[in-house]
Scaffold this motif. Structure first.
Motif, PDB file in Angstrom:
ATOM      1  N   MET A   1      -1.410 -11.403 -15.046  1.00 16.43           N
ATOM      2  CA  MET A   1      -0.934 -10.698 -13.868  1.00 16.43           C
ATOM      3  C   MET A   1      -2.113 -10.003 -13.204  1.00 16.43           C
ATOM      4  O   MET A   1      -3.058  -9.629 -13.874  1.00 16.43           O
ATOM      5  N   GLN A   2      -1.988  -9.821 -11.921  1.00 19.11           N
ATOM      6  CA  GLN A   2      -3.022  -9.122 -11.167  1.00 19.11           C
ATOM      7  C   GLN A   2      -2.601  -7.669 -10.940  1.00 19.11           C
ATOM      8  O   GLN A   2      -1.435  -7.386 -10.653  1.00 19.11           O
ATOM      9  N   GLY A   3      -3.568  -6.782 -11.061  1.00 17.21           N
ATOM     10  CA  GLY A   3      -3.365  -5.373 -10.767  1.00 17.21           C
ATOM     11  C   GLY A   3      -4.223  -4.974  -9.587  1.00 17.21           C
ATOM     12  O   GLY A   3      -5.395  -5.360  -9.498  1.00 17.21           O
ATOM     13  N   LEU A   4      -3.650  -4.222  -8.676  1.00 20.72           N
ATOM     14  CA  LEU A   4      -4.366  -3.727  -7.507  1.00 20.72           C
ATOM     15  C   LEU A   4      -4.446  -2.209  -7.627  1.00 20.72           C
ATOM     16  O   LEU A   4      -3.430  -1.532  -7.631  1.00 20.72           O
ATOM     17  N   ARG A   5      -5.657  -1.716  -7.754  1.00 18.69           N
ATOM     18  CA  ARG A   5      -5.876  -0.276  -7.851  1.00 18.69           C
ATOM     19  C   ARG A   5      -6.450   0.217  -6.531  1.00 18.69           C
ATOM     20  O   ARG A   5      -7.439  -0.325  -6.024  1.00 18.69           O
ATOM     21  N   ILE A   6      -5.821   1.235  -5.971  1.00 18.32           N
ATOM     22  CA  ILE A   6      -6.290   1.844  -4.731  1.00 18.32           C
ATOM     23  C   ILE A   6      -7.343   2.878  -5.111  1.00 18.32           C
ATOM     24  O   ILE A   6      -7.068   3.825  -5.846  1.00 18.32           O
ATOM     25  N   LEU A   7      -8.559   2.680  -4.619  1.00 22.36           N
ATOM     26  CA  LEU A   7      -9.686   3.529  -4.998  1.00 22.36           C
ATOM     27  C   LEU A   7      -9.856   4.745  -4.089  1.00 22.36           C
ATOM     28  O   LEU A   7     -10.448   5.742  -4.501  1.00 22.36           O
ATOM     29  N   ASP A   8      -9.377   4.656  -2.868  1.00 23.41           N
ATOM     30  CA  ASP A   8      -9.543   5.748  -1.908  1.00 23.41           C
ATOM     31  C   ASP A   8      -8.218   5.971  -1.179  1.00 23.41           C
ATOM     32  O   ASP A   8      -7.956   5.348  -0.146  1.00 23.41           O
ATOM     33  N   GLU A   9      -7.396   6.841  -1.723  1.00 20.31           N
ATOM     34  CA  GLU A   9      -6.066   7.072  -1.163  1.00 20.31           C
ATOM     35  C   GLU A   9      -6.124   7.735   0.209  1.00 20.31           C
ATOM     36  O   GLU A   9      -5.190   7.598   1.001  1.00 20.31           O
ATOM     37  N   ILE A  10      -7.204   8.430   0.508  1.00 22.30           N
ATOM     38  CA  ILE A  10      -7.326   9.095   1.805  1.00 22.30           C
ATOM     39  C   ILE A  10      -7.531   8.069   2.917  1.00 22.30           C
ATOM     40  O   ILE A  10      -6.932   8.170   3.985  1.00 22.30           O
ATOM     41  N   ARG A  11      -8.360   7.083   2.666  1.00 15.87           N
ATOM     42  CA  ARG A  11      -8.649   6.058   3.678  1.00 15.87           C
ATOM     43  C   ARG A  11      -7.675   4.883   3.647  1.00 15.87           C
ATOM     44  O   ARG A  11      -7.682   4.038   4.543  1.00 15.87           O
TER      45      ARG A  11
END
Length: 84
Positions: A1-11
């Motif tokens: 499975m692929q995981g997508l991690r958001i690194l910059d929640e502000i942008r």
């Protein structure tokens, strides 16, 4: 499975999250991580994210894992381990 991690929640823009949810099946999630249904390939996901700057996210493979081997704990309570 692929995981997508958001690194910059502000942008990170909410409409990108909406687009991901509309076009792809999300199996699990947490505050900054989406785990996609296994039928979605890395290429499928990247095609939806084509307009998102690459420095805002990280896409990697994850597998379900026992609690003692947990890298990410999803809102469902399921643990996932990042495959390097």
């Amino acid at each position: 499975m692929q995981g997508l991690r958001i690194l910059d929640e502000i942008r990170w823009h909410d409409h990108w999250s909406s687009e991901v949810g509309r076009k792809l099946e999300i199996r699990d999630s947490s505050n900054d991580l989406y785990v996609f249904d296994p039928r979605h390939s890395r290429e499928d996901i990247l095609s939806v994210l084509k307009d998102v700057p690459g420095e805002l996210f990280q896409l990697f493979e994850v597998v379900e894992a026992p609690e003692e081997d947990c890298d990410y704990l999803a809102d469902s309570g399921q643990c996932y381990k990042k495959i390097h």
